[in-house]
Design a protein around this motif. Sequence first.
Motif, PDB file in Angstrom:
ATOM      1  N   LYS A 152       0.829  -1.203   0.000  1.00  0.00           N
ATOM      2  CA  LYS A 152       0.000   0.000   0.000  1.00  0.00           C
ATOM      3  C   LYS A 152       0.868   1.260   0.000  1.00  0.00           C
ATOM      4  CE  LYS A 152      -3.853  -2.182   2.384  1.00  0.00           C
ATOM      5  NZ  LYS A 152      -4.542  -2.314   3.662  1.00  0.00           N
ATOM      6  N   GLU A 153       1.959   1.239   0.789  1.00  0.00           N
ATOM      7  CA  GLU A 153       2.867   2.385   0.820  1.00  0.00           C
ATOM      8  C   GLU A 153       3.492   2.614  -0.553  1.00  0.00           C
ATOM      9  OE1 GLU A 153       5.832   1.918   3.855  1.00  0.00           O
ATOM     10  OE2 GLU A 153       4.336   1.584   5.409  1.00  0.00           O
ATOM     11  N   LEU A 154       3.927   1.539  -1.200  1.00  0.00           N
ATOM     12  CA  LEU A 154       4.552   1.677  -2.512  1.00  0.00           C
ATOM     13  C   LEU A 154       3.561   2.174  -3.554  1.00  0.00           C
ATOM     14  CD1 LEU A 154       6.753  -1.535  -2.595  1.00  0.00           C
ATOM     15  CD2 LEU A 154       7.546   0.825  -2.414  1.00  0.00           C
ATOM     16  N   LEU A 155       2.356   1.649  -3.534  1.00  0.00           N
ATOM     17  CA  LEU A 155       1.350   2.065  -4.512  1.00  0.00           C
ATOM     18  C   LEU A 155       0.885   3.495  -4.293  1.00  0.00           C
ATOM     19  CD1 LEU A 155      -0.811  -1.161  -4.895  1.00  0.00           C
ATOM     20  CD2 LEU A 155       0.813  -0.200  -6.525  1.00  0.00           C
ATOM     21  N   ALA A 156       1.070   4.013  -3.084  1.00  0.00           N
ATOM     22  CA  ALA A 156       0.664   5.390  -2.789  1.00  0.00           C
ATOM     23  C   ALA A 156       1.648   6.407  -3.374  1.00  0.00           C
ATOM     24  CB  ALA A 156       0.550   5.588  -1.284  1.00  0.00           C
ATOM     25  N   ARG A 157       2.822   5.966  -3.762  1.00  0.00           N
ATOM     26  CA  ARG A 157       3.795   6.885  -4.358  1.00  0.00           C
ATOM     27  C   ARG A 157       3.271   7.381  -5.702  1.00  0.00           C
ATOM     28  NH1 ARG A 157       9.598   3.935  -3.212  1.00  0.00           N
ATOM     29  NH2 ARG A 157       9.452   4.029  -0.954  1.00  0.00           N
ATOM     30  N   PRO A 158       3.597   8.626  -6.066  1.00  0.00           N
ATOM     31  CA  PRO A 158       3.106   9.183  -7.329  1.00  0.00           C
ATOM     32  C   PRO A 158       3.502   8.321  -8.528  1.00  0.00           C
ATOM     33  CG  PRO A 158       4.157  10.883  -5.988  1.00  0.00           C
ATOM     34  CD  PRO A 158       4.412   9.572  -5.303  1.00  0.00           C
ATOM     35  N   GLY A 159       2.544   7.990  -9.342  1.00  0.00           N
ATOM     36  CA  GLY A 159       2.785   7.253 -10.573  1.00  0.00           C
ATOM     37  C   GLY A 159       2.873   5.746 -10.435  1.00  0.00           C
ATOM     38  N   MET A 160       2.976   5.224  -9.214  1.00  0.00           N
ATOM     39  CA  MET A 160       3.164   3.784  -9.041  1.00  0.00           C
ATOM     40  C   MET A 160       1.928   2.985  -9.448  1.00  0.00           C
ATOM     41  SD  MET A 160       6.182   2.989  -8.284  1.00  0.00           S
ATOM     42  CE  MET A 160       6.003   1.308  -7.768  1.00  0.00           C
ATOM     43  N   GLN A 187      -0.280   3.699 -11.670  1.00  0.00           N
ATOM     44  CA  GLN A 187      -0.357   3.688 -13.125  1.00  0.00           C
ATOM     45  C   GLN A 187       0.696   2.750 -13.725  1.00  0.00           C
ATOM     46  OE1 GLN A 187      -0.123   6.432 -11.244  1.00  0.00           O
ATOM     47  NE2 GLN A 187      -2.039   7.530 -11.556  1.00  0.00           N
ATOM     48  N   ALA A 188       1.889   2.723 -13.143  1.00  0.00           N
ATOM     49  CA  ALA A 188       2.943   1.835 -13.637  1.00  0.00           C
ATOM     50  C   ALA A 188       2.558   0.378 -13.473  1.00  0.00           C
ATOM     51  CB  ALA A 188       4.252   2.123 -12.911  1.00  0.00           C
ATOM     52  N   VAL A 189       1.976   0.038 -12.325  1.00  0.00           N
ATOM     53  CA  VAL A 189       1.536  -1.338 -12.091  1.00  0.00           C
ATOM     54  C   VAL A 189       0.420  -1.706 -13.058  1.00  0.00           C
ATOM     55  CG1 VAL A 189       0.402  -2.872 -10.427  1.00  0.00           C
ATOM     56  CG2 VAL A 189       2.289  -1.410  -9.693  1.00  0.00           C
ATOM     57  N   ALA A 190      -0.514  -0.789 -13.266  1.00  0.00           N
ATOM     58  CA  ALA A 190      -1.618  -1.055 -14.199  1.00  0.00           C
ATOM     59  C   ALA A 190      -1.087  -1.284 -15.608  1.00  0.00           C
ATOM     60  CB  ALA A 190      -2.616   0.099 -14.176  1.00  0.00           C
ATOM     61  N   ALA A 191      -0.085  -0.510 -16.014  1.00  0.00           N
ATOM     62  CA  ALA A 191       0.499  -0.673 -17.347  1.00  0.00           C
ATOM     63  C   ALA A 191       1.180  -2.029 -17.473  1.00  0.00           C
ATOM     64  CB  ALA A 191       1.495   0.447 -17.626  1.00  0.00           C
ATOM     65  N   LEU A 192       1.878  -2.443 -16.420  1.00  0.00           N
ATOM     66  CA  LEU A 192       2.535  -3.757 -16.455  1.00  0.00           C
ATOM     67  C   LEU A 192       1.523  -4.887 -16.567  1.00  0.00           C
ATOM     68  CD1 LEU A 192       5.340  -3.368 -13.776  1.00  0.00           C
ATOM     69  CD2 LEU A 192       5.636  -3.637 -16.233  1.00  0.00           C
ATOM     70  N   GLN A 193       0.397  -4.728 -15.908  1.00  0.00           N
ATOM     71  CA  GLN A 193      -0.613  -5.782 -15.925  1.00  0.00           C
ATOM     72  C   GLN A 193      -1.316  -5.884 -17.267  1.00  0.00           C
ATOM     73  OE1 GLN A 193      -2.913  -4.595 -12.520  1.00  0.00           O
ATOM     74  NE2 GLN A 193      -1.743  -5.897 -11.140  1.00  0.00           N
TER      75      GLN A 193
END
Length: 132
Positions: A43-51, A53-59
Amino acid sequence: MTSPGPEQEPPGHEETTDTAPEGPPTGSAAKGRGFVRGDDRLKELLARPGMAQAVAALQTEPLVNPADVLTDNLRAQAQALFDAVGATDVAIFGSVAEGTSQPSSDLDLIAKFPPAFNLFNLIDLTEALGAC
Protein backbone atom coordinates in the motif's frame (compact mmCIF):
# COMPACT_ATOMS: atom_id res chain seq x y z
CA MET A 1 1.77 -15.53 57.16
CA THR A 2 -1.54 -15.87 55.40
CA SER A 3 -2.06 -17.20 51.92
CA PRO A 4 -3.82 -14.99 49.43
CA GLY A 5 -7.52 -15.47 49.17
CA PRO A 6 -9.48 -15.79 45.96
CA GLU A 7 -9.70 -12.00 45.66
CA GLN A 8 -6.05 -11.43 46.49
CA GLU A 9 -3.09 -12.16 44.17
CA PRO A 10 0.51 -12.47 45.33
CA PRO A 11 2.59 -9.32 44.72
CA GLY A 12 3.87 -9.04 41.14
CA HIS A 13 1.21 -11.39 39.75
CA GLU A 14 -1.50 -8.90 38.99
CA GLU A 15 -3.88 -10.13 36.32
CA THR A 16 -4.12 -8.00 33.23
CA THR A 17 -6.76 -7.90 30.57
CA ASP A 18 -4.27 -7.07 27.81
CA THR A 19 -3.37 -9.98 25.58
CA ALA A 20 -0.37 -10.22 23.33
CA PRO A 21 -1.28 -9.94 19.64
CA GLU A 22 -0.74 -12.98 17.49
CA GLY A 23 1.75 -12.52 14.68
CA PRO A 24 3.87 -9.46 14.04
CA PRO A 25 2.59 -6.11 15.26
CA THR A 26 0.79 -3.83 12.85
CA GLY A 27 0.30 -0.09 12.42
CA SER A 28 2.49 2.34 14.36
CA ALA A 29 3.60 -0.44 16.72
CA ALA A 30 4.94 -2.36 13.76
CA LYS A 31 6.88 0.58 12.33
CA GLY A 32 8.40 1.41 15.71
CA ARG A 33 9.77 -2.12 16.06
CA GLY A 34 10.95 -2.57 12.49
CA PHE A 35 8.07 -4.75 11.33
CA VAL A 36 6.15 -3.94 8.19
CA ARG A 37 3.50 -6.30 6.95
CA GLY A 38 3.71 -7.13 3.25
CA ASP A 39 0.29 -5.70 2.41
CA ASP A 40 1.09 -2.50 4.32
CA ARG A 41 4.36 -2.14 2.39
CA LEU A 42 2.53 -2.70 -0.90
CA LYS A 43 0.00 0.00 0.00
CA GLU A 44 2.87 2.38 0.82
CA LEU A 45 4.55 1.68 -2.51
CA LEU A 46 1.35 2.06 -4.51
CA ALA A 47 0.66 5.39 -2.79
CA ARG A 48 3.79 6.88 -4.36
CA PRO A 49 3.11 9.18 -7.33
CA GLY A 50 2.79 7.25 -10.57
CA MET A 51 3.16 3.78 -9.04
CA ALA A 52 -0.47 2.71 -9.46
CA GLN A 53 -0.36 3.69 -13.13
CA ALA A 54 2.94 1.83 -13.64
CA VAL A 55 1.54 -1.34 -12.09
CA ALA A 56 -1.62 -1.06 -14.20
CA ALA A 57 0.50 -0.67 -17.35
CA LEU A 58 2.53 -3.76 -16.46
CA GLN A 59 -0.61 -5.78 -15.92
CA THR A 60 -2.01 -4.84 -19.34
CA GLU A 61 1.17 -5.50 -21.36
CA PRO A 62 1.14 -8.93 -22.97
CA LEU A 63 3.81 -11.36 -21.84
CA VAL A 64 6.46 -12.30 -24.38
CA ASN A 65 8.23 -15.62 -24.59
CA PRO A 66 11.92 -14.84 -23.94
CA ALA A 67 12.98 -17.34 -26.61
CA ASP A 68 11.07 -15.28 -29.20
CA VAL A 69 13.10 -12.12 -28.55
CA LEU A 70 16.51 -13.70 -28.00
CA THR A 71 17.96 -12.71 -31.36
CA ASP A 72 21.58 -13.01 -32.45
CA ASN A 73 21.90 -9.24 -32.03
CA LEU A 74 20.59 -9.40 -28.44
CA ARG A 75 22.94 -12.31 -27.65
CA ALA A 76 25.88 -10.28 -28.99
CA GLN A 77 24.89 -7.23 -26.91
CA ALA A 78 24.61 -9.35 -23.76
CA GLN A 79 27.92 -11.10 -24.45
CA ALA A 80 29.62 -7.71 -24.88
CA LEU A 81 28.30 -6.62 -21.46
CA PHE A 82 29.58 -9.81 -19.84
CA ASP A 83 32.95 -9.41 -21.61
CA ALA A 84 33.21 -5.83 -20.33
CA VAL A 85 33.12 -7.03 -16.70
CA GLY A 86 35.50 -9.93 -17.33
CA ALA A 87 32.89 -12.69 -17.13
CA THR A 88 33.61 -16.00 -18.83
CA ASP A 89 31.66 -19.16 -19.61
CA VAL A 90 28.38 -17.26 -20.07
CA ALA A 91 25.54 -19.69 -20.72
CA ILE A 92 21.75 -19.83 -20.89
CA PHE A 93 20.07 -22.58 -18.91
CA GLY A 94 16.53 -23.50 -17.92
CA SER A 95 13.42 -23.52 -20.05
CA VAL A 96 14.81 -21.22 -22.78
CA ALA A 97 17.85 -23.48 -23.26
CA GLU A 98 15.61 -26.57 -23.22
CA GLY A 99 13.16 -25.07 -25.73
CA THR A 100 10.24 -25.30 -23.32
CA SER A 101 9.87 -21.63 -22.40
CA GLN A 102 6.47 -19.95 -22.13
CA PRO A 103 5.46 -16.27 -22.10
CA SER A 104 5.67 -16.39 -18.27
CA SER A 105 9.24 -17.78 -18.36
CA ASP A 106 12.32 -15.87 -17.39
CA LEU A 107 15.76 -16.00 -18.96
CA ASP A 108 18.27 -17.86 -16.80
CA LEU A 109 21.94 -16.91 -17.27
CA ILE A 110 25.05 -18.24 -15.57
CA ALA A 111 28.64 -17.02 -15.80
CA LYS A 112 31.99 -17.11 -14.05
CA PHE A 113 33.07 -13.72 -12.72
CA PRO A 114 36.53 -12.46 -11.76
CA PRO A 115 37.37 -12.29 -8.03
CA ALA A 116 37.05 -8.48 -7.96
CA PHE A 117 33.45 -8.65 -9.26
CA ASN A 118 31.11 -7.45 -6.49
CA LEU A 119 27.46 -6.78 -5.77
CA PHE A 120 27.64 -3.27 -7.20
CA ASN A 121 29.05 -4.67 -10.44
CA LEU A 122 26.20 -7.20 -10.51
CA ILE A 123 23.61 -4.46 -10.08
CA ASP A 124 25.18 -2.46 -12.91
CA LEU A 125 25.33 -5.52 -15.14
CA THR A 126 21.71 -6.43 -14.39
CA GLU A 127 20.54 -2.91 -15.24
CA ALA A 128 22.57 -2.89 -18.46
CA LEU A 129 21.17 -6.28 -19.48
CA GLY A 130 17.66 -5.01 -18.82
CA ALA A 131 18.28 -2.10 -21.17
CA CYS A 132 19.21 -4.40 -24.10
